[in-house]
Design a protein around this motif. Structure first.
Motif, PDB file in Angstrom:
ATOM      1  N   ILE A 457       0.830  -1.192   0.000  1.00  0.00           N
ATOM      2  CA  ILE A 457       0.000   0.000   0.000  1.00  0.00           C
ATOM      3  C   ILE A 457       0.872   1.251   0.000  1.00  0.00           C
ATOM      4  CG2 ILE A 457      -0.313   0.229   2.504  1.00  0.00           C
ATOM      5  CD1 ILE A 457      -3.046   0.678  -0.116  1.00  0.00           C
ATOM      6  N   HIS A 458       2.011   1.207   0.678  1.00  0.00           N
ATOM      7  CA  HIS A 458       2.904   2.371   0.654  1.00  0.00           C
ATOM      8  C   HIS A 458       3.506   2.571  -0.737  1.00  0.00           C
ATOM      9  CE1 HIS A 458       3.682   2.777   5.277  1.00  0.00           C
ATOM     10  NE2 HIS A 458       2.469   3.102   4.918  1.00  0.00           N
ATOM     11  N   ASN A 459       3.831   1.476  -1.424  1.00  0.00           N
ATOM     12  CA  ASN A 459       4.349   1.599  -2.794  1.00  0.00           C
ATOM     13  C   ASN A 459       3.310   2.188  -3.739  1.00  0.00           C
ATOM     14  OD1 ASN A 459       7.035   0.538  -2.702  1.00  0.00           O
ATOM     15  ND2 ASN A 459       6.214  -1.512  -2.461  1.00  0.00           N
ATOM     16  N   LEU A 460       2.051   1.782  -3.553  1.00  0.00           N
ATOM     17  CA  LEU A 460       0.990   2.219  -4.461  1.00  0.00           C
ATOM     18  C   LEU A 460       0.549   3.658  -4.220  1.00  0.00           C
ATOM     19  CD1 LEU A 460      -1.378  -0.888  -4.530  1.00  0.00           C
ATOM     20  CD2 LEU A 460      -0.086   0.041  -6.448  1.00  0.00           C
ATOM     21  N   PHE A 478      11.465   8.768   2.822  1.00  0.00           N
ATOM     22  CA  PHE A 478      10.423   7.737   2.857  1.00  0.00           C
ATOM     23  C   PHE A 478      10.639   6.728   1.729  1.00  0.00           C
ATOM     24  CE2 PHE A 478       6.317   6.046   1.578  1.00  0.00           C
ATOM     25  CZ  PHE A 478       5.747   5.660   2.779  1.00  0.00           C
ATOM     26  N   ASP A 479      10.904   7.213   0.514  1.00  0.00           N
ATOM     27  CA  ASP A 479      11.114   6.319  -0.636  1.00  0.00           C
ATOM     28  C   ASP A 479      12.298   5.375  -0.402  1.00  0.00           C
ATOM     29  OD1 ASP A 479       9.030   7.651  -1.838  1.00  0.00           O
ATOM     30  OD2 ASP A 479      10.305   8.850  -3.162  1.00  0.00           O
ATOM     31  N   ALA A 480      13.369   5.901   0.161  1.00  0.00           N
ATOM     32  CA  ALA A 480      14.562   5.074   0.384  1.00  0.00           C
ATOM     33  C   ALA A 480      14.284   3.994   1.428  1.00  0.00           C
ATOM     34  CB  ALA A 480      15.723   5.963   0.831  1.00  0.00           C
ATOM     35  N   LEU A 481      13.583   4.360   2.495  1.00  0.00           N
ATOM     36  CA  LEU A 481      13.234   3.355   3.505  1.00  0.00           C
ATOM     37  C   LEU A 481      12.292   2.304   2.929  1.00  0.00           C
ATOM     38  CD1 LEU A 481      12.716   5.582   6.678  1.00  0.00           C
ATOM     39  CD2 LEU A 481      14.370   3.713   6.440  1.00  0.00           C
ATOM     40  N   LEU A 482      11.413   2.740   2.037  1.00  0.00           N
ATOM     41  CA  LEU A 482      10.474   1.801   1.411  1.00  0.00           C
ATOM     42  C   LEU A 482      11.223   0.816   0.521  1.00  0.00           C
ATOM     43  CD1 LEU A 482       7.536   0.993   1.141  1.00  0.00           C
ATOM     44  CD2 LEU A 482       7.250   2.801  -0.566  1.00  0.00           C
ATOM     45  N   ASP A 483      12.210   1.305  -0.224  1.00  0.00           N
ATOM     46  CA  ASP A 483      13.052   0.404  -1.015  1.00  0.00           C
ATOM     47  C   ASP A 483      13.689  -0.652  -0.113  1.00  0.00           C
ATOM     48  OD1 ASP A 483      12.558   1.659  -3.409  1.00  0.00           O
ATOM     49  OD2 ASP A 483      14.319   2.971  -3.285  1.00  0.00           O
ATOM     50  N   GLN A 484      14.148  -0.198   1.040  1.00  0.00           N
ATOM     51  CA  GLN A 484      14.792  -1.114   1.985  1.00  0.00           C
ATOM     52  C   GLN A 484      13.782  -2.140   2.507  1.00  0.00           C
ATOM     53  OE1 GLN A 484      16.749   1.024   5.143  1.00  0.00           O
ATOM     54  NE2 GLN A 484      17.115  -0.806   6.364  1.00  0.00           N
ATOM     55  N   ALA A 485      12.594  -1.680   2.877  1.00  0.00           N
ATOM     56  CA  ALA A 485      11.576  -2.575   3.450  1.00  0.00           C
ATOM     57  C   ALA A 485      11.103  -3.617   2.436  1.00  0.00           C
ATOM     58  CB  ALA A 485      10.384  -1.771   3.947  1.00  0.00           C
ATOM     59  N   GLN A 500       9.533   3.195  11.191  1.00  0.00           N
ATOM     60  CA  GLN A 500      10.030   4.491  10.694  1.00  0.00           C
ATOM     61  C   GLN A 500       9.106   5.038   9.607  1.00  0.00           C
ATOM     62  OE1 GLN A 500      14.459   4.616  10.086  1.00  0.00           O
ATOM     63  NE2 GLN A 500      14.323   2.451  10.600  1.00  0.00           N
ATOM     64  N   LEU A 501       8.654   4.158   8.694  1.00  0.00           N
ATOM     65  CA  LEU A 501       7.752   4.610   7.621  1.00  0.00           C
ATOM     66  C   LEU A 501       6.434   5.133   8.191  1.00  0.00           C
ATOM     67  CD1 LEU A 501       8.414   1.669   5.143  1.00  0.00           C
ATOM     68  CD2 LEU A 501       8.977   4.062   4.719  1.00  0.00           C
ATOM     69  N   GLU A 502       5.884   4.403   9.140  1.00  0.00           N
ATOM     70  CA  GLU A 502       4.625   4.828   9.749  1.00  0.00           C
ATOM     71  C   GLU A 502       4.804   6.175  10.455  1.00  0.00           C
ATOM     72  OE1 GLU A 502       3.150   0.244  10.800  1.00  0.00           O
ATOM     73  OE2 GLU A 502       3.556   1.700  12.407  1.00  0.00           O
ATOM     74  N   GLU A 507       4.149  12.047  11.119  1.00  0.00           N
ATOM     75  CA  GLU A 507       4.806  13.335  11.375  1.00  0.00           C
ATOM     76  C   GLU A 507       4.587  14.319  10.234  1.00  0.00           C
ATOM     77  OE1 GLU A 507       8.786  12.084  11.947  1.00  0.00           O
ATOM     78  OE2 GLU A 507       8.388  11.178  13.931  1.00  0.00           O
ATOM     79  N   ASP A 508       4.518  13.802   9.013  1.00  0.00           N
ATOM     80  CA  ASP A 508       4.262  14.684   7.867  1.00  0.00           C
ATOM     81  C   ASP A 508       2.770  14.957   7.682  1.00  0.00           C
ATOM     82  OD1 ASP A 508       6.943  14.803   7.383  1.00  0.00           O
ATOM     83  OD2 ASP A 508       6.938  13.475   5.633  1.00  0.00           O
ATOM     84  N   ALA A 509       1.938  14.338   8.544  1.00  0.00           N
ATOM     85  CA  ALA A 509       0.485  14.548   8.514  1.00  0.00           C
ATOM     86  C   ALA A 509      -0.056  14.409   7.086  1.00  0.00           C
ATOM     87  CB  ALA A 509       0.126  15.915   9.094  1.00  0.00           C
ATOM     88  N   VAL A 510       0.260  13.281   6.467  1.00  0.00           N
ATOM     89  CA  VAL A 510      -0.074  13.075   5.060  1.00  0.00           C
ATOM     90  C   VAL A 510      -1.569  12.867   4.856  1.00  0.00           C
ATOM     91  CG1 VAL A 510       0.336  11.604   3.054  1.00  0.00           C
ATOM     92  CG2 VAL A 510       2.214  12.154   4.606  1.00  0.00           C
TER      93      VAL A 510
END
Length: 547
Positions: A457-460, A478-485, A500-502, A507-510
């Motif tokens: 879901i984070h990728n999408l 965020f993108d770099a951590l997602l690549d790692q995950a 960390q992603l969550e 924190e960015d209140a997305v």
């Protein structure tokens, strides 16, 4: 009972590690099944690895009698290139002609449809896909590895507007060209395809089980199936009128590889109002709902229809789009989050039929979920932050579709923002036009389907620049951590990165993401294999009616 018979692995070194984690209480059964079957272990073998009976696998279905007709209440949306499907309803119709390599089952396991088996290597950098023998397209051509390779190439093409499959292909896409990397997709023989990643990636199998991954003929990539009608499925579409109905009938000119029971399936579009659905049910105008919502769950049960419920990671987001002022201001977004109590949205939006969300779009049923400290709700602090942001006089227009739970949830958000001192204007748009601009409204609500993994879901939705990023969110960290995950096999290690992603999304209140939905479906007692699927999938090949 019958079962789709596929071959596959009896074990896998990483799946054995997952089995130990399950037995140590580190994974739930669903988590274990998602992970182990994604590696290529059959559902039956996976159950056996944890000491459970294979008969519990939800790939087991009743065998209906041949023949009959079924009417399903569901929106009938315009079809298009399947890579660009953005609603499950489109796939539910075309699934009668376009099938999938793999399907996701309600218990969390994966099973083969057009694939006989698949296998990941130990570090998930290479997947070997073996096709089911004897499958033919309804134009008479053989279904071969060239078809699968052509679809992967098409899925990887991020230059196609709206192609969300590119986000599911991860490292297979060359970031410099936006298309498949050289050597990523390899035809080994007529029934075998090998997928090669530059780095470990655990998301391939869930990605190709999602509804935009319908498999097209190798010469028809990028086309609308309604225009050509070529597929491997048992049915053909004989009538299709957007907003009215779609009719499928069993194709007498096609030698289908599997079993299909019904002679005819009709999807009946009754609009967005569940009151109209209920009235039509009482008038015997259909036999099965696509979904039942809110107070109508109890009403359908009261008239004697069979109820099916599934716990999911389906949700609604009420999100500002950061490409539009003042939502590019993080103080404004944080003020919105502070003002809204998710419990109020759960109670007023979906009648309490779900569990609370945490504004980061990862659900406790996702394998890599990481628990964070409880959310803070403080309307006074929200107002102070709004004042400090300099946007206290702004009129916040919040857009939603005119339906039941999405409109109600958005109304609950609007009311709480007004209570906190925001100037709020509500705009409600009919479903016939709402979806045309769902990714670009400045502040609006959208429903999101269940996905098997939090990283999917984070990728999408949240990775920079992807087709379904309706938040306008872009964060290189965020993108770099997602690549790692995406490449971490170990549950505990992936949860550490997921925490960390969550946290970053909070924190960015997305977004506001107030709850997770339990999904309901109702049908007449004589309908067979109509249980609710966690991703709203309806496979017409499995359905039947009592004689």
């Amino acid at each position: 009972m019958t079962k789709t018979q596929t071959q596959g692995l009896a074990s896998h070194p990483v799946a054995e590690m997952y089995a130990r984690e399950y037995k140590d209480g580190k994974l739930s059964r669903r988590e274990f099944l998602v992970r182990s079957t994604a590696l290529g272990v059959t559902a039956a073998a996976a159950y056996s690895m944890i000491g459970a009976t294979p008969a519990a696998a939800e790939t087991m279905r009743a065998t209906p009698p041949m023949g009959g007709s079924l009417r399903i209440q569901m929106e009938v949306r315009a079809l298009k290139d399947p890579r660009t499907y953005d609603w499950s309803q489109m796939a539910n119709v075309s699934r009668g002609i376009l099938e999938y390599l793999i399907e996701y089952n309600a218990d969390g396991s994966f099973s083969g449809v057009l694939l006989d088996s698949w296998e990941a290597n130990e570090d998930a950098t290479q997947y070997t896909l073996r096709l089911r023998e004897g499958v033919k397209w309804n134009n008479g051509d053989d279904f071969t590895a060239e078809d699968v390779a052509a679809n992967f190439i098409g899925w990887c093409d991020s230059t196609v507007e709206g192609n969300s499959m590119a986000a599911r292909m991860g490292g297979l896409v060359d970031p410099d060209t936006g298309v498949a990397r050289d050597g990523a997709i390899e035809v080994v023989d007529p029934l075998t395809v090998r997928i090669n990643y530059p780095a470990p990636d655990i998301t391939l199998v869930p990605g190709i089980a999602d509804y935009p991954s319908a498999v097209q003929h190798r010469d028809l990539i990028g086309t609308n199936p309604l225009d050509h009608g070529v597929g491997t499925g048992a049915y053909r579409i004989t009538d299709y009128e957007v907003g009215v109905q779609a009719r499928l009938e069993k194709n007498p000119d096609h030698d289908y590889w599997g079993e299909a029971y019904l002679d005819e399936v009709i999807f009946v579009d009754l609009g967005q109002d569940p009151a109209a659905w209920f009235a039509a049910a009482e008038a015997d105008e259909f036999d099965m709902t696509y979904e039942t919502v809110g107070e109508f769950v109890d009403l359908f049960a009261a008239i004697g229809w069979t109820q099916s419920e599934v716990t999911t990671a389906a949700t609604v987001v009420i999100r500002p789009n950061q490409n539009t002022a003042p939502y590019d201001n993080p103080m404004v977004r944080k003020a919105i989050q502070l003002a809204v109590d998710p419990q109020v949205c759960l109670d007023l939006g979906i009648n309490g039929q779900g569990t609370l969300g945490e504004h980061h779009h990862v659900c406790p049923i996702h394998p890599e979920y990481a628990e964070l400290p409880p959310l803070t709700v403080d309307p006074d602090a929200a107002n102070a932050m709004l004042q400090e942001s300099g946007h206290a006089d702004h009129v916040f227009e919040i857009v939603s579709i005119d339906d039941d739970y999405r409109r109600n949830t958005t109304d609950a958000v609007a009311a709480q923002l007004r209570d906190a001192g925001f100037n709020v204007e509500r705009t409600v748009i009919p479903g016939s036009t709402f979806w045309n601009d769902w990714t670009t409204y400045p502040f609006s609500s959208t429903n999101w389907n269940h996905r098997e993994l939090g990283v999917i879901i984070h990728n999408l939705a949240y990775r920079s620049g992807v087709a379904w990023n309706e938040f306008g969110y872009s964060n290189p960290e965020f993108d770099a951590l997602l690549d790692q995950a995406n490449g971490i096999l170990d549950a505990e290690a992936r949860s550490e990165v997921m925490a960390q992603l969550e946290s970053i999304l909070q924190e960015d209140a997305v977004t506001l993401q107030p709850y997770w939905r339990s999904l309901f479906r109702h049908h007449k007692a004589e309908v067979i294999n109509a249980d609710m699927h966690p991703k709203f999938e309806i496979n017409v090949h499995y359905l039947g009616v009592e004689a």
